[in-house]
Design a protein around this motif. Structure first.
Motif, PDB file in Angstrom:
ATOM      1  N   GLY A   1      57.754  85.214  24.672  1.00  0.00           N
ATOM      2  CA  GLY A   1      58.831  84.208  23.662  1.00  0.00           C
ATOM      3  C   GLY A   1      59.026  82.614  23.856  1.00  0.00           C
ATOM      4  O   GLY A   1      58.350  82.416  24.322  1.00  0.00           O
ATOM      5  N   ILE A   2      60.202  82.391  23.568  1.00  0.00           N
ATOM      6  CA  ILE A   2      60.281  81.100  23.721  1.00  0.00           C
ATOM      7  C   ILE A   2      61.125  80.214  25.551  1.00  0.00           C
ATOM      8  O   ILE A   2      62.145  81.068  25.534  1.00  0.00           O
ATOM      9  N   SER A   3      59.950  80.301  26.455  1.00  0.00           N
ATOM     10  CA  SER A   3      60.610  79.809  27.418  1.00  0.00           C
ATOM     11  C   SER A   3      59.914  77.889  28.390  1.00  0.00           C
ATOM     12  O   SER A   3      59.748  77.527  28.734  1.00  0.00           O
ATOM     13  N   ARG A   4      59.997  77.286  27.502  1.00  0.00           N
ATOM     14  CA  ARG A   4      59.680  75.959  27.764  1.00  0.00           C
ATOM     15  C   ARG A   4      60.844  75.293  28.083  1.00  0.00           C
ATOM     16  O   ARG A   4      59.825  74.941  29.084  1.00  0.00           O
ATOM     17  N   HIS A   5      61.665  74.947  28.546  1.00  0.00           N
ATOM     18  CA  HIS A   5      62.359  75.289  30.205  1.00  0.00           C
ATOM     19  C   HIS A   5      61.931  76.077  30.985  1.00  0.00           C
ATOM     20  O   HIS A   5      62.803  75.701  31.750  1.00  0.00           O
ATOM     21  N   HIS A   6      61.211  76.757  31.112  1.00  0.00           N
ATOM     22  CA  HIS A   6      60.586  77.800  32.081  1.00  0.00           C
ATOM     23  C   HIS A   6      59.646  76.912  32.803  1.00  0.00           C
ATOM     24  O   HIS A   6      59.022  77.786  33.252  1.00  0.00           O
TER      25      HIS A   6
ATOM     26  N   GLY B   1      52.808  80.775  35.287  1.00  0.00           N
ATOM     27  CA  GLY B   1      52.873  82.684  34.861  1.00  0.00           C
ATOM     28  C   GLY B   1      53.417  81.741  33.611  1.00  0.00           C
ATOM     29  O   GLY B   1      52.959  83.346  33.013  1.00  0.00           O
ATOM     30  N   THR B   2      54.605  81.431  33.625  1.00  0.00           N
ATOM     31  CA  THR B   2      54.981  81.204  32.332  1.00  0.00           C
ATOM     32  C   THR B   2      54.048  80.520  31.251  1.00  0.00           C
ATOM     33  O   THR B   2      54.038  80.631  31.212  1.00  0.00           O
ATOM     34  N   LEU B   3      54.877  82.045  29.835  1.00  0.00           N
ATOM     35  CA  LEU B   3      53.730  81.224  29.015  1.00  0.00           C
ATOM     36  C   LEU B   3      54.715  81.285  27.106  1.00  0.00           C
ATOM     37  O   LEU B   3      56.092  81.111  27.606  1.00  0.00           O
ATOM     38  N   THR B   4      54.265  80.324  26.743  1.00  0.00           N
ATOM     39  CA  THR B   4      55.977  79.578  25.663  1.00  0.00           C
ATOM     40  C   THR B   4      54.717  79.829  24.478  1.00  0.00           C
ATOM     41  O   THR B   4      53.374  79.529  24.368  1.00  0.00           O
ATOM     42  N   LEU B   5      55.788  80.344  23.359  1.00  0.00           N
ATOM     43  CA  LEU B   5      55.620  80.288  22.229  1.00  0.00           C
ATOM     44  C   LEU B   5      56.185  78.834  21.678  1.00  0.00           C
ATOM     45  O   LEU B   5      57.805  78.983  22.182  1.00  0.00           O
ATOM     46  N   ARG B   6      55.924  78.530  20.500  1.00  0.00           N
ATOM     47  CA  ARG B   6      56.489  77.889  19.573  1.00  0.00           C
ATOM     48  C   ARG B   6      57.507  78.377  18.661  1.00  0.00           C
ATOM     49  O   ARG B   6      56.985  79.860  18.420  1.00  0.00           O
ATOM     50  N   GLU B   7      58.812  77.861  18.511  1.00  0.00           N
ATOM     51  CA  GLU B   7      59.848  78.776  17.591  1.00  0.00           C
ATOM     52  C   GLU B   7      58.718  79.276  16.702  1.00  0.00           C
ATOM     53  O   GLU B   7      59.594  79.936  16.412  1.00  0.00           O
ATOM     54  N   GLU B   8      58.582  78.243  15.869  1.00  0.00           N
ATOM     55  CA  GLU B   8      57.407  78.759  14.485  1.00  0.00           C
ATOM     56  C   GLU B   8      56.758  80.027  14.517  1.00  0.00           C
ATOM     57  O   GLU B   8      56.148  80.556  13.846  1.00  0.00           O
ATOM     58  N   THR B   9      55.587  79.826  15.831  1.00  0.00           N
ATOM     59  CA  THR B   9      54.948  81.166  15.772  1.00  0.00           C
ATOM     60  C   THR B   9      55.512  82.303  15.846  1.00  0.00           C
ATOM     61  O   THR B   9      55.262  82.786  15.554  1.00  0.00           O
ATOM     62  N   LEU B  10      56.816  82.164  17.048  1.00  0.00           N
ATOM     63  CA  LEU B  10      57.620  83.665  16.898  1.00  0.00           C
ATOM     64  C   LEU B  10      57.951  84.140  15.992  1.00  0.00           C
ATOM     65  O   LEU B  10      57.678  85.091  15.367  1.00  0.00           O
ATOM     66  N   ILE B  11      58.554  82.732  15.047  1.00  0.00           N
ATOM     67  CA  ILE B  11      59.288  83.213  13.751  1.00  0.00           C
ATOM     68  C   ILE B  11      58.371  83.757  13.363  1.00  0.00           C
ATOM     69  O   ILE B  11      57.706  84.847  12.275  1.00  0.00           O
ATOM     70  N   ASP B  12      56.985  83.394  12.925  1.00  0.00           N
ATOM     71  CA  ASP B  12      55.461  83.628  11.905  1.00  0.00           C
ATOM     72  C   ASP B  12      55.112  85.391  12.047  1.00  0.00           C
ATOM     73  O   ASP B  12      55.157  85.971  11.759  1.00  0.00           O
TER      74      ASP B  12
ATOM     75  N   HIS C   1      65.622  87.970  25.848  1.00  0.00           N
ATOM     76  CA  HIS C   1      65.177  87.034  26.051  1.00  0.00           C
ATOM     77  C   HIS C   1      66.586  85.554  25.485  1.00  0.00           C
ATOM     78  O   HIS C   1      66.104  85.477  24.607  1.00  0.00           O
ATOM     79  N   GLY C   2      67.327  85.222  26.148  1.00  0.00           N
ATOM     80  CA  GLY C   2      68.129  84.521  25.415  1.00  0.00           C
ATOM     81  C   GLY C   2      67.355  83.287  25.252  1.00  0.00           C
ATOM     82  O   GLY C   2      67.500  82.840  23.349  1.00  0.00           O
ATOM     83  N   GLY C   3      67.074  82.878  25.738  1.00  0.00           N
ATOM     84  CA  GLY C   3      65.702  81.234  25.051  1.00  0.00           C
ATOM     85  C   GLY C   3      65.035  81.994  23.067  1.00  0.00           C
ATOM     86  O   GLY C   3      64.993  81.208  22.341  1.00  0.00           O
ATOM     87  N   ASN C   4      64.933  83.485  23.060  1.00  0.00           N
ATOM     88  CA  ASN C   4      64.626  83.773  21.424  1.00  0.00           C
ATOM     89  C   ASN C   4      65.568  83.515  20.590  1.00  0.00           C
ATOM     90  O   ASN C   4      65.696  84.047  19.343  1.00  0.00           O
ATOM     91  N   TYR C   5      67.319  83.376  20.966  1.00  0.00           N
ATOM     92  CA  TYR C   5      68.162  83.804  20.396  1.00  0.00           C
ATOM     93  C   TYR C   5      68.094  83.029  18.907  1.00  0.00           C
ATOM     94  O   TYR C   5      68.434  84.210  17.863  1.00  0.00           O
ATOM     95  N   HIS C   6      68.176  82.175  18.691  1.00  0.00           N
ATOM     96  CA  HIS C   6      67.461  81.376  17.255  1.00  0.00           C
ATOM     97  C   HIS C   6      66.224  82.015  16.125  1.00  0.00           C
ATOM     98  O   HIS C   6      66.676  82.216  15.280  1.00  0.00           O
ATOM     99  N   ALA C   7      65.325  81.957  17.076  1.00  0.00           N
ATOM    100  CA  ALA C   7      63.888  82.248  16.358  1.00  0.00           C
ATOM    101  C   ALA C   7      64.020  83.808  16.283  1.00  0.00           C
ATOM    102  O   ALA C   7      63.900  83.559  14.590  1.00  0.00           O
ATOM    103  N   VAL C   8      64.784  84.040  16.812  1.00  0.00           N
ATOM    104  CA  VAL C   8      64.810  86.060  15.571  1.00  0.00           C
ATOM    105  C   VAL C   8      65.931  86.029  14.523  1.00  0.00           C
ATOM    106  O   VAL C   8      66.330  86.958  13.780  1.00  0.00           O
ATOM    107  N   LYS C   9      66.797  85.380  14.849  1.00  0.00           N
ATOM    108  CA  LYS C   9      68.406  85.351  13.915  1.00  0.00           C
ATOM    109  C   LYS C   9      67.138  84.804  12.575  1.00  0.00           C
ATOM    110  O   LYS C   9      67.586  85.030  11.474  1.00  0.00           O
ATOM    111  N   ILE C  10      66.304  83.575  12.628  1.00  0.00           N
ATOM    112  CA  ILE C  10      65.762  82.970  11.211  1.00  0.00           C
ATOM    113  C   ILE C  10      64.601  84.019  10.447  1.00  0.00           C
ATOM    114  O   ILE C  10      64.452  84.394   9.530  1.00  0.00           O
ATOM    115  N   ALA C  11      63.503  85.063  11.384  1.00  0.00           N
ATOM    116  CA  ALA C  11      63.100  85.645  11.667  1.00  0.00           C
ATOM    117  C   ALA C  11      63.324  86.664  10.846  1.00  0.00           C
ATOM    118  O   ALA C  11      63.617  86.973   9.314  1.00  0.00           O
TER     119      ALA C  11
END
Ligand SMILES: [Zn+2]
Length: 253
Positions: free
Chosen positions: A71-76, A81-92, A115-125
């Motif tokens: 998900g979106i985990s840039r702040h971690h 080990g933490t991996l992150t997508l960009r918002e646009e990628t998750l939405i796509d 996951h809290g960090g995905n909150y906005h991206a899932v709404k947009i998707a």
């Protein structure tokens, strides 16, 4: 046997199930540090477990897709080990999953976020899937379904509308969902700076708030008993949601 998890089914079984299925459930997780005592898969493991249990409960009206494990985990990202997508990628990715589901005749999609960090991206998707493919799509983070008073009776540190991070809530769930992966000897109280998760948490680097990755909360209060009760409550509420959503009229196309 109540088969509800698409990756474990054959195409013929999915075709058969589609006669009665109303909702495709898409779990979205993260691969993100969860302090010193929980594994990076935690959010993904919780949300998949919850979605499968709820789909079994409402059988035969829902099928579950594989979870989106990053998900979106840039702040971690300061935690290895933490991996992150960009918002646009998750939405796509969610849009592509939505398009695929539409091809097979799914009329409703429930994106269930863990996951809290995905909150906005899932709404947009969800909004975009509806707008572009005309498939009725809901999105919610599973803790949003919890009746606050009831949840607070189980989890002392429960904060309305949020599961926290590697704290009493998630550690209790871990005792049930991934007990062999809890490092019990590493459980400590959160020692970081207290801030509300929705007040500007995205620009904040978690490492600045806690070097162990546990900015607040108290996992020492977690227990398997609390985990079982909490899980029952979450599955009950998600099942209720899926039944209601499954019956909702789809607007004219
Ligand atoms: Zn988590």
């Amino acid at each position: 046997m109540r088969r509800v998890y698409i990756p474990e089914m054959t195409w013929e079984e999915v075709k058969e199930a589609l006669r009665e299925v109303e909702v495709a459930v898409v779990p979205v997780g993260s691969t993100e540090q969860h302090g010193l005592h929980l594994p990076l898969q935690s959010d993904t493991a919780f949300v998949l477990h919850i979605c499968r249990r709820a789909a079994e409960e409402v059988y035969p009206i829902a099928l579950v897709t594989p979870p989106i494990p990053i998900g979106i985990s840039r702040h971690h990202m300061k935690f290895p080990g933490t991996l992150t997508l960009r918002e646009e990628t998750l939405i796509d990715v969610l849009m592509d999953v939505g398009w695929s589901l539409k091809q097979h005749g799914f009329r409703r999609i429930a994106i269930i976020n863990g996951h809290g960090g995905n909150y906005h991206a899932v709404k947009i998707a969800a909004k975009k899937i509806w707008e572009e493919f005309k498939v009725l799509t809901a999105s919610l983070s599973y803790w949003e379904l919890l009746p606050v008073e009831e949840a607070s009776r189980i989890i002392e540190t429960f904060r309305a509308r949020h599961a926290g991070h590697a704290c009493e809530f998630e550690t209790s769930l871990s005792y049930v969902i991934q007990p062999e992966l809890v490092r019990r000897d590493k459980i400590r109280r959160g020692e970081g700076i207290e801030t509300s998760i929705y007040q500007g948490f995205l620009p904040l680097d978690i490492f600045e708030r806690s070097e162990t990755g546990l900015p607040r909360g108290d996992p020492t209060k977690a227990s398997p008993e609390k985990g079982r009760k909490l899980l029952e409550l979450i599955v009950r509420e998600l099942s209720k949601f899926l039944r209601t959503f499954g019956r909702m009229e789809t607007p004219e196309r």
